[in-house]
Design a protein around this motif. Structure first.
Motif, short mmCIF file in Angstrom:
data_model
loop_
_atom_site.label_atom_id
_atom_site.label_comp_id
_atom_site.label_asym_id
_atom_site.label_seq_id
_atom_site.Cartn_x
_atom_site.Cartn_y
_atom_site.Cartn_z
N MET A 84 12.64 26.66 90.60
CA MET A 84 12.85 27.28 91.91
C MET A 84 11.74 26.87 92.88
O MET A 84 10.58 26.77 92.48
N VAL A 85 12.12 26.63 94.12
CA VAL A 85 11.13 26.36 95.16
C VAL A 85 10.58 27.72 95.60
O VAL A 85 11.30 28.55 96.14
N VAL A 86 9.30 27.94 95.34
CA VAL A 86 8.67 29.23 95.64
C VAL A 86 8.11 29.25 97.05
O VAL A 86 8.23 30.24 97.77
N ASP A 87 7.52 28.12 97.46
CA ASP A 87 6.86 28.09 98.77
C ASP A 87 6.73 26.64 99.22
O ASP A 87 6.59 25.73 98.41
N ILE A 88 6.78 26.44 100.52
CA ILE A 88 6.55 25.12 101.11
C ILE A 88 5.54 25.30 102.23
O ILE A 88 5.75 26.09 103.15
N ARG A 89 4.44 24.57 102.15
CA ARG A 89 3.41 24.60 103.20
C ARG A 89 3.01 23.17 103.51
O ARG A 89 2.29 22.53 102.75
N GLY A 90 3.49 22.67 104.60
CA GLY A 90 3.20 21.28 104.97
C GLY A 90 3.80 20.35 103.94
O GLY A 90 4.99 20.38 103.67
N ASP A 91 2.94 19.52 103.32
CA ASP A 91 3.44 18.59 102.31
C ASP A 91 3.24 19.12 100.89
O ASP A 91 3.40 18.40 99.91
N LEU A 92 2.91 20.41 100.76
CA LEU A 92 2.71 21.04 99.46
C LEU A 92 3.91 21.92 99.12
O LEU A 92 4.30 22.80 99.90
N VAL A 93 4.50 21.68 97.96
CA VAL A 93 5.64 22.46 97.50
C VAL A 93 5.22 23.19 96.23
O VAL A 93 4.72 22.57 95.29
#
Length: 89
Positions: A21-30
């Motif tokens: 699961m994708v928990v968080d996306i911050r800029g180019d950090l997943v």
């Protein structure tokens, strides 16, 4: 390689028992969350590559034949002719 687009909170299923699961996306950090059975080993790719390289190096090193020193037969024949002295009791 399968390439998918996922948004935060969306997941993919791998087989019957692994969910990513994708928990968080911050800029180019997943940030990913992975649900899998405890017996399933999960490694960061760079660590896995280092482990594999180390295992290959160890396997190759063990294949090298290390010659052990050979004792001439004449040494053994001389040992059997030596007289022993019993110590005082």
């Amino acid at each position: 390689m399968l390439v998918l687009s996922r948004k935060t909170g969306e997941a993919i299923q791998i087989g019957d028992d692994i969910e990513v699961m994708v928990v968080d996306i911050r800029g180019d950090l997943v940030r990913l969350g992975i649900k899998a059975p405890k017996k399933t080993q999960i490694w960061r790719k760079e660590l896995w590559d280092a482990i594999v390289a180390e295992n290959i190096a160890a396997a190759n090193a063990s294949k090298e034949i290390i010659e052990t020193p050979k004792i001439p037969v004449s040494v053994f024949s001389r040992i059997s002719n030596l007289k022993t002295v019993k110590g005082k009791e």
